[in-house]
Structures are given as structure tokens and as C-alpha cells.
Motif scaffolding. Sequence first.
Motif, PDB file in Angstrom:
ATOM      1  N   VAL A   1      86.249 -16.620   7.860  1.00  0.00           N
ATOM      2  CA  VAL A   1      85.587 -15.638   6.996  1.00  0.00           C
ATOM      3  C   VAL A   1      84.139 -15.538   7.451  1.00  0.00           C
ATOM      4  O   VAL A   1      83.445 -16.548   7.554  1.00  0.00           O
ATOM      5  CB  VAL A   1      85.648 -16.061   5.507  1.00  0.00           C
ATOM      6  N   TRP A   2      83.681 -14.317   7.759  1.00  0.00           N
ATOM      7  CA  TRP A   2      82.284 -14.167   8.162  1.00  0.00           C
ATOM      8  C   TRP A   2      81.434 -13.810   6.953  1.00  0.00           C
ATOM      9  O   TRP A   2      81.838 -13.100   6.068  1.00  0.00           O
ATOM     10  CB  TRP A   2      82.111 -13.205   9.328  1.00  0.00           C
ATOM     11  N   HIS A   3      80.250 -14.409   6.974  1.00  0.00           N
ATOM     12  CA  HIS A   3      79.314 -14.325   5.850  1.00  0.00           C
ATOM     13  C   HIS A   3      78.011 -13.681   6.291  1.00  0.00           C
ATOM     14  O   HIS A   3      77.785 -13.451   7.472  1.00  0.00           O
ATOM     15  CB  HIS A   3      79.011 -15.732   5.324  1.00  0.00           C
ATOM     16  N   ARG A   4      77.154 -13.451   5.342  1.00  0.00           N
ATOM     17  CA  ARG A   4      75.775 -13.031   5.609  1.00  0.00           C
ATOM     18  C   ARG A   4      74.855 -14.129   5.113  1.00  0.00           C
ATOM     19  O   ARG A   4      75.163 -14.836   4.165  1.00  0.00           O
ATOM     20  CB  ARG A   4      75.452 -11.720   4.906  1.00  0.00           C
ATOM     21  N   THR A   5      73.734 -14.251   5.791  1.00  0.00           N
ATOM     22  CA  THR A   5      72.730 -15.236   5.414  1.00  0.00           C
ATOM     23  C   THR A   5      71.361 -14.618   5.604  1.00  0.00           C
ATOM     24  O   THR A   5      71.207 -13.629   6.318  1.00  0.00           O
ATOM     25  CB  THR A   5      72.895 -16.531   6.238  1.00  0.00           C
ATOM     26  N   ASP A   6      70.370 -15.191   4.995  1.00  0.00           N
ATOM     27  CA  ASP A   6      69.005 -14.680   5.096  1.00  0.00           C
ATOM     28  C   ASP A   6      68.136 -15.797   5.663  1.00  0.00           C
ATOM     29  O   ASP A   6      67.375 -16.426   4.939  1.00  0.00           O
ATOM     30  CB  ASP A   6      68.507 -14.235   3.723  1.00  0.00           C
ATOM     31  N   VAL A   7      68.300 -16.064   6.964  1.00  0.00           N
ATOM     32  CA  VAL A   7      67.538 -17.142   7.604  1.00  0.00           C
ATOM     33  C   VAL A   7      66.229 -16.595   8.156  1.00  0.00           C
ATOM     34  O   VAL A   7      66.125 -15.424   8.501  1.00  0.00           O
ATOM     35  CB  VAL A   7      68.348 -17.830   8.721  1.00  0.00           C
TER      36      VAL A   7
END
Length: 87
Positions: free
Chosen positions: A19-25
Motif C-alpha cells: 500500500v503506498w502512502h503519502r508523507t510530509d517529510v
Amino acid sequence: MDAVIYLDLAHIHPVVERVWHRTDVTEVPDPGQPVTMLCGLIASAAFERYDQRSVHGPLTQCQYCDLIYRQSLGWVVPFGHRAARQH
């Protein structure tokens, strides 16, 4: 002389169990460093070549990361969005 490789932090999509996610790095995480996805899932950073991304089958998108991402940009959430129905 260096060969500089530019990475776009807005396009880092961690994959956890297909499952691909989004992140705010704010920077590229180091291997093993915890990464928090928009949905709240935390996993350790690991790196592979892009051509290995779907070697074990197709990936799916995290519905919660997608909902949070759309809301953060002020985008309309499509009618029937699976995550929106559960909130």
C-alpha cells in the motif's frame, strides 16, 4: 566532482505491505529512521530501486492518506470516497 541527484520530497510515497502512502517529510529520511504517513502509520525507512516498486504485485493507495492530502490542498473529495464515508 559530485553527481548531484535531486529528489522531490513532495513525491516520496512510502510503500508498506503493498500500500503506498503519502508523507510530509522535510528531508530524505535515513535508512531505518521512522517515517510517519499522513494516515498516522509509522514505519522505518528503507530504499530500493524504482523498478522494484511493484515486483510483488500491484500496489494500492492508502485511502486515508489520499483523503487527508486532498483536504490539505482544499480539493473536492469525490463522492463515495471510501475514507470520507468512514469519518
